[in-house]
Design a protein around this motif. Sequence first.
Motif, PDB file in Angstrom:
ATOM      1  N   THR A  54       3.496  11.337   7.248  1.00 34.84           N
ATOM      2  CA  THR A  54       3.876  10.127   7.967  1.00 34.84           C
ATOM      3  C   THR A  54       5.367   9.825   7.815  1.00 34.84           C
ATOM      4  OG1 THR A  54       3.378   7.802   8.276  1.00 34.84           O
ATOM      5  CG2 THR A  54       3.336   8.597   6.031  1.00 34.84           C
ATOM      6  N   LEU A  95       0.831  -1.202   0.000  1.00 36.87           N
ATOM      7  CA  LEU A  95       0.000   0.000   0.000  1.00 36.87           C
ATOM      8  C   LEU A  95       0.866   1.252   0.000  1.00 36.87           C
ATOM      9  CD1 LEU A  95      -2.447  -1.202   2.788  1.00 36.87           C
ATOM     10  CD2 LEU A  95      -2.767  -1.395   0.324  1.00 36.87           C
ATOM     11  N   ASP A  96       0.276   2.354  -0.405  1.00 39.94           N
ATOM     12  CA  ASP A  96       0.968   3.640  -0.372  1.00 39.94           C
ATOM     13  C   ASP A  96       0.763   4.253   1.016  1.00 39.94           C
ATOM     14  OD1 ASP A  96       2.284   5.981  -1.007  1.00 39.94           O
ATOM     15  OD2 ASP A  96       0.506   6.892  -1.920  1.00 39.94           O
ATOM     16  N   GLY A 145      -1.248   9.125   6.008  1.00 44.68           N
ATOM     17  CA  GLY A 145      -1.295  10.584   5.940  1.00 44.68           C
ATOM     18  C   GLY A 145      -0.073  11.128   5.235  1.00 44.68           C
ATOM     19  N   ALA A 146      -0.166  12.375   4.824  1.00 42.46           N
ATOM     20  CA  ALA A 146       0.907  12.986   4.035  1.00 42.46           C
ATOM     21  C   ALA A 146       2.183  13.213   4.838  1.00 42.46           C
ATOM     22  CB  ALA A 146       0.420  14.309   3.451  1.00 42.46           C
ATOM     23  N   ARG A 205       1.439   7.147   2.210  1.00 41.32           N
ATOM     24  CA  ARG A 205       1.001   8.551   2.201  1.00 41.32           C
ATOM     25  C   ARG A 205      -0.522   8.665   2.116  1.00 41.32           C
ATOM     26  NH1 ARG A 205       5.471  10.081   3.950  1.00 41.32           N
ATOM     27  NH2 ARG A 205       7.285  10.097   2.616  1.00 41.32           N
ATOM     28  N   THR A 206      -1.148   7.794   1.329  1.00 43.87           N
ATOM     29  CA  THR A 206      -2.603   7.861   1.203  1.00 43.87           C
ATOM     30  C   THR A 206      -3.319   7.173   2.360  1.00 43.87           C
ATOM     31  OG1 THR A 206      -2.642   5.889  -0.172  1.00 43.87           O
ATOM     32  CG2 THR A 206      -2.530   7.998  -1.307  1.00 43.87           C
ATOM     33  N   VAL A 207      -2.733   6.128   2.927  1.00 41.68           N
ATOM     34  CA  VAL A 207      -3.387   5.390   4.001  1.00 41.68           C
ATOM     35  C   VAL A 207      -3.187   6.067   5.356  1.00 41.68           C
ATOM     36  CG1 VAL A 207      -3.479   3.184   5.221  1.00 41.68           C
ATOM     37  CG2 VAL A 207      -3.188   3.217   2.748  1.00 41.68           C
TER      38      VAL A 207
END
Length: 103
Positions: free
Chosen positions: A57, A47-48, A54-55, A50-52
């Motif tokens: 992280t 998974l990405d 937060g920006a 940043r999208t899961v």
Amino acid sequence: MTRPERAPAPKRAKSARASASASAEAKAAIAPPQLDLFPVRPVIDVLDPRTVVGAHTGVEHLVRVRLRPNEAPHVIFHDRHGWYCESHGPTCHTVQLARDEIK
């Protein structure tokens, strides 16, 4: 009249036969691994973070591992603390599956 106390009997060394039978019993106590006729491969989703999460992280890698299709997933993080499972910590066996998938 009191009975005289006996000295404890000296301990005898185990014979080779006794130790061999003890090791055979220990080996017999461990069941052999069961053969899987229809092995299920784990489902690994990278998974990405940043999208899961937060920006902002610090998580570098985020991996979801399902050992079987109907089981709950293990969420594996890789950040400044290292690799670890969200539920079970760094000793979870799914951590190695996630690391192998990233490499």
